[in-house]
Design an enzyme around this catalytic site. Structure first.
Site, PDB file in Angstrom:
ATOM      1  N   GLY A  45       0.839  -1.188   0.000  1.00 41.68           N
ATOM      2  CA  GLY A  45       0.000   0.000   0.000  1.00 41.68           C
ATOM      3  C   GLY A  45       0.875   1.239   0.000  1.00 41.68           C
ATOM      4  N   GLN A  50       2.858   9.934   1.635  1.00 40.93           N
ATOM      5  CA  GLN A  50       4.157   9.250   1.687  1.00 40.93           C
ATOM      6  C   GLN A  50       5.072   9.628   0.531  1.00 40.93           C
ATOM      7  OE1 GLN A  50       2.215   5.208   2.374  1.00 40.93           O
ATOM      8  NE2 GLN A  50       4.124   5.036   3.514  1.00 40.93           N
ATOM      9  N   CYS A 105       5.699  -0.032   7.793  1.00 46.65           N
ATOM     10  CA  CYS A 105       5.340   1.095   6.936  1.00 46.65           C
ATOM     11  C   CYS A 105       6.562   1.527   6.136  1.00 46.65           C
ATOM     12  CB  CYS A 105       4.853   2.242   7.827  1.00 46.65           C
ATOM     13  SG  CYS A 105       4.423   3.732   6.934  1.00 46.65           S
ATOM     14  N   LEU A 106       6.363   1.822   4.861  1.00 43.36           N
ATOM     15  CA  LEU A 106       7.490   2.234   4.005  1.00 43.36           C
ATOM     16  C   LEU A 106       8.137   3.535   4.490  1.00 43.36           C
ATOM     17  CD1 LEU A 106       6.044   1.404   0.454  1.00 43.36           C
ATOM     18  CD2 LEU A 106       7.624   0.040   1.833  1.00 43.36           C
ATOM     19  N   HIS A 147      -4.725   1.010   7.330  1.00 39.21           N
ATOM     20  CA  HIS A 147      -3.364   1.542   7.487  1.00 39.21           C
ATOM     21  C   HIS A 147      -3.130   2.695   6.506  1.00 39.21           C
ATOM     22  CE1 HIS A 147       1.099   1.083   8.226  1.00 39.21           C
ATOM     23  NE2 HIS A 147       1.085   1.744   7.079  1.00 39.21           N
ATOM     24  N   GLU A 148      -3.505   2.494   5.246  1.00 38.86           N
ATOM     25  CA  GLU A 148      -3.309   3.545   4.233  1.00 38.86           C
ATOM     26  C   GLU A 148      -4.260   4.722   4.483  1.00 38.86           C
ATOM     27  OE1 GLU A 148      -0.676   3.480   2.541  1.00 38.86           O
ATOM     28  OE2 GLU A 148      -0.280   1.410   3.068  1.00 38.86           O
ATOM     29  N   HIS A 151      -2.956   7.215   6.836  1.00 40.45           N
ATOM     30  CA  HIS A 151      -1.999   8.169   6.249  1.00 40.45           C
ATOM     31  C   HIS A 151      -2.682   9.442   5.749  1.00 40.45           C
ATOM     32  CE1 HIS A 151       1.908   6.326   6.430  1.00 40.45           C
ATOM     33  NE2 HIS A 151       1.459   5.190   5.923  1.00 40.45           N
TER      34      HIS A 151
END
Length: 196
Positions: A45, A50, A105-106, A147-148, A151
């Site tokens: 995702g 991000q 998370c990235l 989760h996304e 953000h």
């Protein structure tokens, strides 16, 4: 084009993102670049904040989870090939008994922690053609979307940890924001010391 992923500590990750219209400049190109960026970083995702944009756009592709032997056949089938872009999303409701799952998370590389989330969500969103959808998801699929979604609300998974856990990872988070970490994808660090 692969975009740099914004690291923990950047203010853009804390902004509540804004809705966009179909007139948003070069949206198709942005979406293509975000897919490329996400796959390059082996993510499932990615949200626009991000990549430094405080807009309500995120995407998920849960196909990598479909190979997980610990999941039921039905869960694997649900995750395999699930690939979507969510624009101007709003989670209408979250239901069920919270459950733990290890998240990463990235934007926060090398930190993974168990996070509690509700197992079922109903979400309202626009697709790339700006058609409206209201859909209900559960299990791991719901979790990736939650989760996304966080953000675009300016929330990170680390915010959902206990005070003790937050204290234990504080130094690691500081190191990430300063770029004192080794990652195999492009990142932008907010607190990196500029050389002379």
């Amino acid at each position: 084009m692969i975009l740099p992923i914004v690291a923990y500590g950047d203010p853009v990750l804390r902004k509540k993102a804004k809705d966009i219209t179909s007139e948003y400049p070069k949206l198709d190109e942005l979406i293509t670049n975000m897919w490329e960026t996400m796959y390059n970083a082996h993510g499932v995702g990615l949200a626009a904040p991000q990549v430094g944009l405080p807009i309500r756009v995120f995407m998920v592709d849960t196909t990598p989870f479909a190979d997980d032997d610990e999941l039921t056949e039905a869960e694997q089938k649900q995750l395999d090939g699930f690939k979507k872009v969510f624009i101007n999303a709003t989670i209408e409701e979250e239901n069920g008994k919270e459950w733990d799952f290890n998240e990463g998370c990235l934007s926060i590389p090398d930190i993974r922690e168990d996070v509690k989330r509700k197992p079922e969500i109903t979400i309202n969103y626009l697709d790339e053609d700006f058609k409206t959808h209201t859909e209900t998801y559960d299990g791991l699929l719901a979790r990736v979307i939650q989760h996304e979604y966080d953000h675009i609300e300016g929330v990170l998974f680390t915010d959902k940890l206990s005070t003790l856990k937050k204290r234990l990872i504080k130094n690691r988070l500081d190191k990430i924001s300063k770029g004192k970490i080794s990652v195999d994808y492009r990142m932008r660090f907010p607190n990196i010391k500029k050389g002379r």
